[in-house]
Scaffold this motif. Structure first.
Motif, PDB file in Angstrom:
ATOM      1  N   SER A  17       5.482  15.562   1.577  1.00 12.29           N
ATOM      2  CA  SER A  17       4.868  14.279   1.888  1.00 12.29           C
ATOM      3  C   SER A  17       3.713  13.984   0.926  1.00 12.29           C
ATOM      4  CB  SER A  17       4.366  14.268   3.338  1.00 12.29           C
ATOM      5  OG  SER A  17       3.782  13.032   3.657  1.00 12.29           O
ATOM      6  N   ALA A  18       2.900  15.002   0.668  1.00  8.98           N
ATOM      7  CA  ALA A  18       1.803  14.835  -0.286  1.00  8.98           C
ATOM      8  C   ALA A  18       2.339  14.539  -1.683  1.00  8.98           C
ATOM      9  CB  ALA A  18       0.939  16.095  -0.311  1.00  8.98           C
ATOM     10  N   ASN A  19       3.433  15.211  -2.054  1.00  6.31           N
ATOM     11  CA  ASN A  19       4.045  14.986  -3.360  1.00  6.31           C
ATOM     12  C   ASN A  19       4.574  13.563  -3.489  1.00  6.31           C
ATOM     13  OD1 ASN A  19       6.656  15.226  -5.247  1.00  6.31           O
ATOM     14  ND2 ASN A  19       5.172  16.775  -5.865  1.00  6.31           N
ATOM     15  N   TRP A  20       5.290  13.097  -2.469  1.00  6.41           N
ATOM     16  CA  TRP A  20       5.817  11.730  -2.487  1.00  6.41           C
ATOM     17  C   TRP A  20       4.676  10.714  -2.571  1.00  6.41           C
ATOM     18  CZ3 TRP A  20       9.885  12.033   2.072  1.00  6.41           C
ATOM     19  CH2 TRP A  20      10.998  12.759   1.624  1.00  6.41           C
ATOM     20  N   PHE A  21       3.620  10.939  -1.779  1.00  6.03           N
ATOM     21  CA  PHE A  21       2.500   9.993  -1.775  1.00  6.03           C
ATOM     22  C   PHE A  21       1.824   9.937  -3.143  1.00  6.03           C
ATOM     23  CE2 PHE A  21      -2.074   9.217  -1.336  1.00  6.03           C
ATOM     24  CZ  PHE A  21      -2.043   7.942  -0.787  1.00  6.03           C
ATOM     25  N   SER A  31      -1.361  15.214 -12.260  1.00  7.47           N
ATOM     26  CA  SER A  31      -0.346  16.128 -12.801  1.00  7.47           C
ATOM     27  C   SER A  31      -0.399  17.470 -12.086  1.00  7.47           C
ATOM     28  CB  SER A  31      -0.575  16.343 -14.305  1.00  7.47           C
ATOM     29  OG  SER A  31      -0.591  15.130 -15.004  1.00  7.47           O
ATOM     30  N   LEU A  32      -1.608  18.018 -11.964  1.00  9.48           N
ATOM     31  CA  LEU A  32      -1.768  19.328 -11.350  1.00  9.48           C
ATOM     32  C   LEU A  32      -1.379  19.306  -9.871  1.00  9.48           C
ATOM     33  CD1 LEU A  32      -5.172  20.322 -12.995  1.00  9.48           C
ATOM     34  CD2 LEU A  32      -2.901  21.205 -13.581  1.00  9.48           C
ATOM     35  N   ALA A  33      -1.741  18.225  -9.177  1.00 12.23           N
ATOM     36  CA  ALA A  33      -1.422  18.132  -7.755  1.00 12.23           C
ATOM     37  C   ALA A  33       0.080  17.974  -7.530  1.00 12.23           C
ATOM     38  CB  ALA A  33      -2.172  16.955  -7.124  1.00 12.23           C
ATOM     39  N   LEU A  34       0.749  17.176  -8.372  1.00 11.42           N
ATOM     40  CA  LEU A  34       2.198  17.017  -8.242  1.00 11.42           C
ATOM     41  C   LEU A  34       2.920  18.338  -8.514  1.00 11.42           C
ATOM     42  CD1 LEU A  34       2.770  13.541  -9.945  1.00 11.42           C
ATOM     43  CD2 LEU A  34       3.278  14.126  -7.571  1.00 11.42           C
ATOM     44  N   PRO A  44       0.822  -1.219   0.000  1.00  8.48           N
ATOM     45  CA  PRO A  44       0.000   0.000   0.000  1.00  8.48           C
ATOM     46  C   PRO A  44       0.854   1.266   0.000  1.00  8.48           C
ATOM     47  CG  PRO A  44      -0.904  -1.591   1.530  1.00  8.48           C
ATOM     48  CD  PRO A  44       0.417  -2.153   1.059  1.00  8.48           C
ATOM     49  N   PRO A  45       0.435   2.305  -0.742  1.00  7.39           N
ATOM     50  CA  PRO A  45       1.269   3.512  -0.863  1.00  7.39           C
ATOM     51  C   PRO A  45       1.551   4.198   0.460  1.00  7.39           C
ATOM     52  CG  PRO A  45      -0.937   3.891  -1.750  1.00  7.39           C
ATOM     53  CD  PRO A  45      -0.809   2.412  -1.523  1.00  7.39           C
ATOM     54  N   GLU A  46       0.594   4.143   1.410  1.00 10.28           N
ATOM     55  CA  GLU A  46       0.834   4.769   2.714  1.00 10.28           C
ATOM     56  C   GLU A  46       1.973   4.066   3.456  1.00 10.28           C
ATOM     57  OE1 GLU A  46      -3.547   5.133   1.670  1.00 10.28           O
ATOM     58  OE2 GLU A  46      -2.049   3.522   1.711  1.00 10.28           O
ATOM     59  N   PHE A  96       3.082  10.645  -6.031  1.00  7.30           N
ATOM     60  CA  PHE A  96       3.966  10.005  -7.014  1.00  7.30           C
ATOM     61  C   PHE A  96       3.908   8.483  -6.864  1.00  7.30           C
ATOM     62  CE2 PHE A  96       8.169   8.317  -8.218  1.00  7.30           C
ATOM     63  CZ  PHE A  96       8.163   8.671  -9.563  1.00  7.30           C
ATOM     64  N   ILE A  97       4.033   7.986  -5.639  1.00  7.98           N
ATOM     65  CA  ILE A  97       3.973   6.543  -5.395  1.00  7.98           C
ATOM     66  C   ILE A  97       2.627   5.983  -5.848  1.00  7.98           C
ATOM     67  CG2 ILE A  97       3.967   4.764  -3.596  1.00  7.98           C
ATOM     68  CD1 ILE A  97       5.850   6.686  -1.985  1.00  7.98           C
ATOM     69  N   LEU A  98       1.540   6.685  -5.495  1.00  8.33           N
ATOM     70  CA  LEU A  98       0.195   6.236  -5.870  1.00  8.33           C
ATOM     71  C   LEU A  98       0.027   6.218  -7.387  1.00  8.33           C
ATOM     72  CD1 LEU A  98      -2.689   5.467  -4.928  1.00  8.33           C
ATOM     73  CD2 LEU A  98      -3.244   7.914  -5.006  1.00  8.33           C
ATOM     74  N   SER A  99       0.516   7.257  -8.069  1.00  7.64           N
ATOM     75  CA  SER A  99       0.358   7.327  -9.523  1.00  7.64           C
ATOM     76  C   SER A  99       1.054   6.162 -10.218  1.00  7.64           C
ATOM     77  CB  SER A  99       0.909   8.660 -10.050  1.00  7.64           C
ATOM     78  OG  SER A  99       2.325   8.716  -9.929  1.00  7.64           O
ATOM     79  N   ILE A 100       2.210   5.750  -9.708  1.00  3.52           N
ATOM     80  CA  ILE A 100       2.925   4.611 -10.287  1.00  3.52           C
ATOM     81  C   ILE A 100       2.123   3.332 -10.058  1.00  3.52           C
ATOM     82  CG2 ILE A 100       5.048   3.259 -10.260  1.00  3.52           C
ATOM     83  CD1 ILE A 100       5.264   6.189 -11.322  1.00  3.52           C
ATOM     84  N   GLN A 101       1.574   3.178  -8.853  1.00  8.23           N
ATOM     85  CA  GLN A 101       0.871   1.943  -8.511  1.00  8.23           C
ATOM     86  C   GLN A 101      -0.435   1.773  -9.277  1.00  8.23           C
ATOM     87  OE1 GLN A 101       0.339   1.228  -4.328  1.00  8.23           O
ATOM     88  NE2 GLN A 101       2.544   1.136  -3.917  1.00  8.23           N
TER      89      GLN A 101
END
Length: 314
Positions: A82-86, A152-155, A32-34, A88-93
């Protein structure tokens, strides 16, 4: 090797690591991304802490976080990264790596708008034209796909705000990032405790508690710390040795590699609307880069002229 060349190589190294890191996180897509984020935070703190301790700079960290205003800024920066890292991880998954790459292409243009709104920066017509092209690209993609590219916009937005906050922090990037993950560490520990002890599940509804149960997953989660910290250190090294315009130009290696991995390795869908949006974004970045280089050369000529004039008067 001259310092500028070392800086360019360091920046290129950082961008290659960032650009290819999506393949690493894809291998952890069953976690899980978290949970991945929690371990990325904790092991980054361990790595950064060891680096600062080895340099004898832990005192700088203490002096930063004991100042209330600086601590508030660090906390906000920690929330953004932290939001950016999350994301990014979520988008890959979830198979949205193309959107992630688009976000990091958009980021420099978002920075132009944020600089105008919050720092009072005045930009040339060329840079505003680049921002306008990016807006057209996002609008066209939204129209074509029927939904806005929110990832994209959130990252781009979270990384843009993060950079804005970092400009005002009275500390170097390594010290400030260490302070950020230090503040995030208690939250990461609480979350991982809940995952392992109480079976908490995140947004994806999955619970795994991979660390300690599978050697391969445990090692990969631990390596996410150095994987995060190393490019940040390289970036910090580069930023001191090359101009900001050069940093920006070399920085496009990151989203370009992300885009190539998403389309050629992950085989994600790339529609004609994506093609149109990326073409407009690339045109916008070319315009932005050309304008940045022009302004940098003009500034150098002005500085050189002023120096010559001063020497003549003396």
């Amino acid at each position: 090797m001259e310092e500028a060349r070392k800086g360019i190589l360091a920046m290129a190294g950082a961008c290659v690591i960032w650009g290819l890191s999506s393949m690493y996180y894809k291998l952890l897509s069953h976690v899980p991304p978290e949970e991945v984020l929690g371990h990325r935070t904790l092991w980054s703190l361990v790595f950064f802490g060891l680096v600062l301790a080895g340099q004898g700079r832990l005192g700088e960290l203490g002096r930063l976080i004991v100042r209330p205003r600086a601590l508030a800024a660090v906390a906000l920066a920690a929330l953004m990264i932290s939001a950016n890292w999350f994301l990014f991880i979520l988008s890959i998954q979830i198979g949205h790596a193309v959107e992630a790459s688009l976000g990091y292409y958009i980021f420099p243009l978002v920075a132009v708008a944020l600089g105008f709104l919050f720092l009072g920066e005045r930009h040339s017509a060329g840079k505003w034209a680049a921002v306008a092209l990016a807006c057209v690209a996002v609008g066209g993609l939204t129209w074509g796909l029927g939904v806005a590219p929110w990832i994209s916009l959130a990252l781009a937005g979270t990384f843009g705000v993060y950079g804005l906050i970092k400009r005002g922090l009275p500390a170097g990037p390594v010290v400030s990032v260490t302070a950020e993950v230090l503040l995030l560490a208690p939250l990461a520990l609480v979350w991982l405790w809940g995952v392992h002890v109480h079976g908490w599940a995140g947004l994806t509804g999955r619970n795994l508690g991979a660390f300690g149960h599978d050697l391969s997953d445990s090692l990969m989660l631990m390596v996410s710390g150095p994987l995060t910290a190393t490019p940040m250190i390289l970036f910090s090294y580069a930023a001191k040795r090359v101009s900001y315009a050069t940093v920006g130009l070399v920085g496009y290696i990151n989203p370009t590699l992300q885009f190539l991995v998403a389309t050629l390795v992950f085989r994600e869908a790339f529609t004609q609307w994506h093609g149109l949006a990326f073409a407009l974004i690339w045109a916008a970045l070319a315009l932005y880069s050309a304008e940045s280089l022009r302004q940098e050369r003009a500034a150098r000529r002005a500085a050189s002229s002023a120096g010559t004039s001063g020497t003549t008067r003396t």
